[in-house]
Write a protein that holds these residues in place. Structure first.
Motif, PDB file in Angstrom:
ATOM      1  N   ASP A  93       0.827  -1.209   0.000  1.00 26.58           N
ATOM      2  CA  ASP A  93       0.000   0.000   0.000  1.00 26.58           C
ATOM      3  C   ASP A  93       0.858   1.254   0.000  1.00 26.58           C
ATOM      4  N   VAL A 110      -3.147  12.333   1.498  1.00 23.49           N
ATOM      5  CA  VAL A 110      -2.057  12.601   2.455  1.00 23.49           C
ATOM      6  C   VAL A 110      -0.754  12.033   1.895  1.00 23.49           C
ATOM      7  N   THR A 117      -1.279   4.540  -1.443  1.00 24.34           N
ATOM      8  CA  THR A 117      -2.699   4.491  -1.063  1.00 24.34           C
ATOM      9  C   THR A 117      -3.127   5.748  -0.307  1.00 24.34           C
ATOM     10  N   SER A 118      -2.336   6.143   0.687  1.00 24.35           N
ATOM     11  CA  SER A 118      -2.739   7.295   1.500  1.00 24.35           C
ATOM     12  C   SER A 118      -2.816   8.564   0.653  1.00 24.35           C
ATOM     13  N   TYR A 119      -1.925   8.676  -0.329  1.00 22.16           N
ATOM     14  CA  TYR A 119      -1.906   9.869  -1.176  1.00 22.16           C
ATOM     15  C   TYR A 119      -3.088   9.875  -2.143  1.00 22.16           C
ATOM     16  N   PRO A 136       2.662  10.473   2.046  1.00 20.22           N
ATOM     17  CA  PRO A 136       3.272   9.661   3.123  1.00 20.22           C
ATOM     18  C   PRO A 136       4.739  10.010   3.367  1.00 20.22           C
ATOM     19  N   ASP A 174      -6.596   9.267   0.430  1.00 17.63           N
ATOM     20  CA  ASP A 174      -6.890  10.281   1.453  1.00 17.63           C
ATOM     21  C   ASP A 174      -6.261  11.639   1.158  1.00 17.63           C
TER      22      ASP A 174
END
Lengths: 294, 251
Positions: free
Chosen positions: B210, B222, B215-217, B224, B220
């Protein structure tokens, strides 16, 4: 230049509990050509790797051209002043012969372009062919060029004529001798071809099961060893067989390689009324086979 | 000079990986209308922003995830390709010529750093080209993809992935060739498996996969930073340890 180009004291190398080199005390004078002999697995390649600083000694000391080969800095210093040909003659995959030369030239300030061009011409090297597509003989020639054109003070060659045809062997030997004669390069080379060692070496070191059993000049070896062939009317006396180290009960003749006890053997033979005594010079093959216990 | 030859030695593999990445990126974009047809069965896109979001999500799921897996495999190949340099390995083709490299008047650490740097540069280029290809091919599907998002994805993949690359370099330095292959395959399998697990179960278990696919970028918004910096630091540390380990190896 130091007196000894190569000097080892009680050098040892152990791989996985098995000793590959044991208590090696080897000295090679600067400017000499030393043939390094031994059976397969005797420890020749391991010794050469330690001399190049490519394998770490388990014990003992190794000094090459005044550098301690066991240290990182010493190893770099040795490799800067040494031409090396490995046993497998493997070069860098993906590069052509021309690129191999360019890579090596850039790392050696002492590189001699005149020698490079001379060897390219003499060895008839296909410069634009990749090293994977070179025959073993061509790879050996290229490896020799790379070692010789850097104008080294020491040549460490692990079976440098392996894979060469007779013409190639002669070219290689002539090149090695020329380097020694013209630039005073010390040569230390392993080989299984005793004839070529006899042809160019002035010293011989023989390794047996990791231990050095002979380290002498070729002339001294030839002078100190003799083949003694004795024929009797009846079977050879037991005392003489024991003295000569021969073990053939009932035989009428004894043939032995003698080193220090030639006179003693001859006297004993005469005392037993030997019919014929023949003393002949030895070849390196005789000395080698005797040294490795065959 | 050493870096030029390390680059030359690995260039064929690099160009093949790049060509493969470009081909797959083009294929994923080309298949978008087909995927859209399937999506329309459930929900038709409303306005342009929603269509853009669907396309971005499609690219992230299909292309950027694939690029992450491709990148890990390429990192494995680069680490095994004589970075150390290794003994013979039929898989990587690296290793022949080990003795010649070691006979050169340079320290093993310098050899390793040079080749590791060339490998890292290749990996960074693969990440950047792979991500930017999404922008380049998008007009073929009548879409567009933000350049900044692609660049950010490349930074995440290359930065965080350096930890993986460094781990492969270290493994290649301390293990013999068959063991290196086995351990590396297990690591790749774990990476992919945790990625699949994370995809189907929204557990909070940390997933390297991930992280590599950002994934976070992408989900969401954000970036990382922690993961990227940790990857870079781990990569540098692993390579430093590899250089120490290689000094003590016999060849």
């Amino acid at each position: 230049m130091p007196e000894w180009a190569i000097s080892t004291q009680a050098l040892e190398k152990v791989y996985g509990g098995r000793p590959a080199v044991r208590e090696l005390n080897l000295e090679v004078p600067s400017g000499s050509i030393c043939g390094f002999l031994g059976r397969n697995g005797a420890g020749k390649t391991t010794t050469i790797k330690m001399l190049m600083g490519m394998a770490r000694p388990t014990a003992g000391a190794v000094t090459v051209l005044g550098h301690d080969a066991a240290t990182r800095e010493g190893g770099v210093g040795i490799r800067r002043r040494t031409g090396f040909v490995s046993e497998d003659k493997a070069l860098i995959p993906g590069l052509t012969a021309r690129q191999m030369i360019a890579l090596t030239r850039a790392l050696y300030p002492s590189w001699r372009t005149d020698l490079e061009q001379d060897y390219v011409r003499r060895f008839r090297l296909p410069l634009d062919r990749s090293v994977e597509r070179l025959s073993k003989g061509m790879r050996t020639r290229l490896a020799l060029l790379l070692a010789l054109a850097r104008a080294p003070e020491l040549l460490l060659l692990d079976e440098p004529t392996d894979g060469l045809d007779p013409e190639g062997i002669e070219q290689a030997l002539q090149s090695i001798v020329a380097a020694a004669a013209e630039a005073g390069t010390t040569v230390f080379f392993s080989s299984h071809r005793l004839a070529e060692v006899e042809q160019i070496a002035d010293r011989v070191a023989i390794l047996e099961d990791g231990k050095l059993v002979v380290n002498d000049s070729l002339d001294e070896l030839r002078a100190s060893y003799r083949r003694v062939h004795i024929v009797f009317d009846d079977h050879a006396p037991e005392q003489l067989r024991a003295l000569a180290g021969a073990d053939m009960p009932g035989a009428r003749s004894v043939s032995v390689l003698a080193k220090s006890n030639v006179d003693e053997i001859v006297l004993e033979a005469r005392r037993h009324n030997a019919r014929a005594i023949d003393i002949t010079p030895v070849t390196l093959k005789d000395v080698f086979l005797e040294s490795v216990g065959r | 000079m050493l870096w030029r030859f390390a680059a030359r030695q690995t260039q064929l593999r690099f160009w093949l990986a790049l060509a493969g990445a470009l081909f797959l990126a083009g294929l994923v974009v080309y298949k978008y209308p087909v995927a859209l047809e399937r999506l329309k069965l459930d929900s038709a896109p409303g306005g342009a922003p929603e269509a853009q979001a669907i396309y971005a999500n499609y690219l992230w799921n299909r292309w950027f995830s694939l690029l992450g897996a491709l990148w890990v495999v390429y990192a494995f190949i680069m680490a095994g390709n004589g970075v150390v340099p290794q003994t013979s390995c039929t898989l990587t083709g690296g290793g022949a010529g080990v003795l010649y490299m070691l006979s050169l008047p340079v320290t093993r650490a310098r050899l390793l750093y040079t080749r590791a740097a060339v490998g890292a540069a290749g990996l960074a280029l693969l990440a950047l080209t792979g991500a930017l290809s999404a922008c380049a091919f998008s007009p073929l599907a009548g879409q567009s993809y933000p350049l900044l998002t692609a660049v950010a994805h490349a930074v995440i993949l290359a930065g965080a992935g350096m930890g993986v690359y460094g781990a492969f370099v270290l493994l290649a330095a301390i293990l013999n060739e068959p063991l290196f292959g086995i351990v590396a395959y297990v690591l790749i399998a774990i990476t992919v498996f945790t990625g699949i697990s994370r995809t189907f179960h929204s557990s909070a278990v940390f997933s390297l996969f991930d992280l590599l696919r950002g994934t976070s970028y992408h989900v969401d918004g954000v970036f990382p930073w922690t993961g990227v910096l940790a990857g870079l630091a781990a990569g540098a540390l692993f390579i430093r340890v590899a250089a120490t380990a290689i000094e003590h190896r016999d060849f």
